[in-house]
Design an enzyme around this catalytic site. Structure first.
Site, PDB file in Angstrom:
ATOM      1  N   SER B 123       0.661  -1.111  -0.026  1.00 51.14           N
ATOM      2  CA  SER B 123      -0.067   0.154   0.130  1.00 51.14           C
ATOM      3  C   SER B 123       0.866   1.217   0.067  1.00 51.14           C
ATOM      4  CB  SER B 123      -0.803  -0.021   1.346  1.00 51.14           C
ATOM      5  OG  SER B 123      -0.397   0.389   2.420  1.00 51.14           O
ATOM      6  N   LYS B 160       1.018   4.356   6.992  1.00 51.04           N
ATOM      7  CA  LYS B 160       0.363   5.233   5.900  1.00 51.04           C
ATOM      8  C   LYS B 160       0.730   6.584   6.222  1.00 51.04           C
ATOM      9  CE  LYS B 160      -2.921   2.348   4.057  1.00 51.04           C
ATOM     10  NZ  LYS B 160      -2.212   1.301   4.753  1.00 51.04           N
TER      11      LYS B 160
END
Lengths: 204, 204
Positions: B123, B160
């Site tokens: 990701s 993230k």
DNA sequence: TGGCATACTGGTAATACGAACAGTACAATA
DNA sequence: TATTGTACTGTTCGTATTACCAGTATGCCA
């Protein structure tokens, strides 16, 4: 290790290690004598010669505190030079190219690196190698197809993925904006192989 | 670190480290002068005093080679735990989550990491963080907008980019295939901040 | 403009340190 | 029993090394 130590020799060796750990320097013969309780500096001298003969230390003659611990004392990390912009024509590890050194523990990477190269440019972003990253390089004149290599093309040093064909080689960037470079196999100069990457988002 | 070094002082410090690594002893003032190209031993002396004043070395007066590299400059290392899959509900550093430990020299990254996290998934590929990479994480409950963070969402731990708004936060992946995650500010649990990355292409 | 820190040159005096020599004692081998 | 190696004491000498003094040049900051 070469040969076994006597009790006394072992104690002297420990004494040297202690001193090294404590003050950062090796002891003088007088200091060894004092710490071991000798009345004479020459006793220490004798032990040092024995330790050198048996391969545990190295004595640098005519230098004060010239006792170098071998093997055991060598930490488990290397101080690797960080190479930045490589001046045209100079060997990659030339002193003038070295910006600083960084300690890298042995075993951090599966292959032990020879030096670190500060990446310039974004030709390898798709391989996760960014501008400013430090890549760990193992010096090598050969590489296998598919490996990421540090190669010299003319005066420039670049990082690319190597693709070997029958008679020539292709240096493959990992960025759509760049073109692959085809080189006749005999003109390709490989400096080393990519063996690791270190990134510090707070650097610079 | 106490205070910043001038270019010359940094070079002298490196010179001392080199000497230490090479011969096992600290250099004399004369040796520093020679290696640095000084005509006078006193130039070296001046630099040494400056380095001591700034806390990088300790000088033992009246002892030959009495230069002691201090912790800060020695690049001592920490054994950091490598955290892999984090079991639901367990603290991230819980013993059962630790796969192994890796030595990381202090000072390798500008911010000293608390632990390493083995990245799973892709990701964050566009941020150059790949599956299998080790990211160095500094434990922290807070972070600034724009930083890459390790956050806990429900039972999961993810990496993230953090974007802070007035009342809520967005966890931004760096991969088109993934969607940003919006979280109310009071439900966001930050585990730590990304302070470095280590990649070994030969690992596993 | 003057003061201050860095970055040196060049030299001398004091001392820290290693090398070498001449011994003694003692235990292990041959 | 003689020989060899370890483990010391005690001393002298030369030199390796530090410490200190007096300068010069440069850049930076107020």
């Amino acid at each position: 290790m070469s040969s076994k130590l006597t009790l006394r020799q072992q104690q002297v060796l420990d004494c040297i290690r202690d001193s090294q750990a404590d003050t950062g320097m090796a002891p003088t013969r007088a200091e060894i004598a004092e710490r071991m309780g000798f009345q004479s500096k020459n006793a220490a001298s004798d032990h040092l010669r024995a330790l050198e003969r048996k391969g545990y230390i190295r004595l640098h003659s005519d230098r004060s505190r010239g006792i170098q611990l071998l093997e055991s004392s060598l930490g488990d990390e290397d101080e690797l030079p960080v190479v930045g912009k490589v001046a045209a024509g100079t060997p990659i590890e030339a002193v003038e190219n070295v910006q600083r050194t960084v300690p890298v523990p042995r075993g951090l990477f599966r292959q032990r690196p020879t030096y670190l190269l500060k990446v310039q440019g974004d030709s390898m972003v798709d391989a996760g190698i960014f501008d400013g990253d430090l890549i760990a390089v193992r010096k090598s004149e050969t590489a296998r197809s598919g490996e990421i290599v540090v190669a010299r093309i003319g005066e420039e040093v670049t990082v690319k993925t190597l693709r070997l064909n029958k008679s020539d080689a292709t240096l493959l960037p990992a960025n759509e904006d760049y073109e692959p470079i085809q080189v006749p196999a005999d003109q390709l100069i490989i400096e080393g192989v990519f063996v690791g990457l270190i990134r510090d988002p707070n650097a610079h």
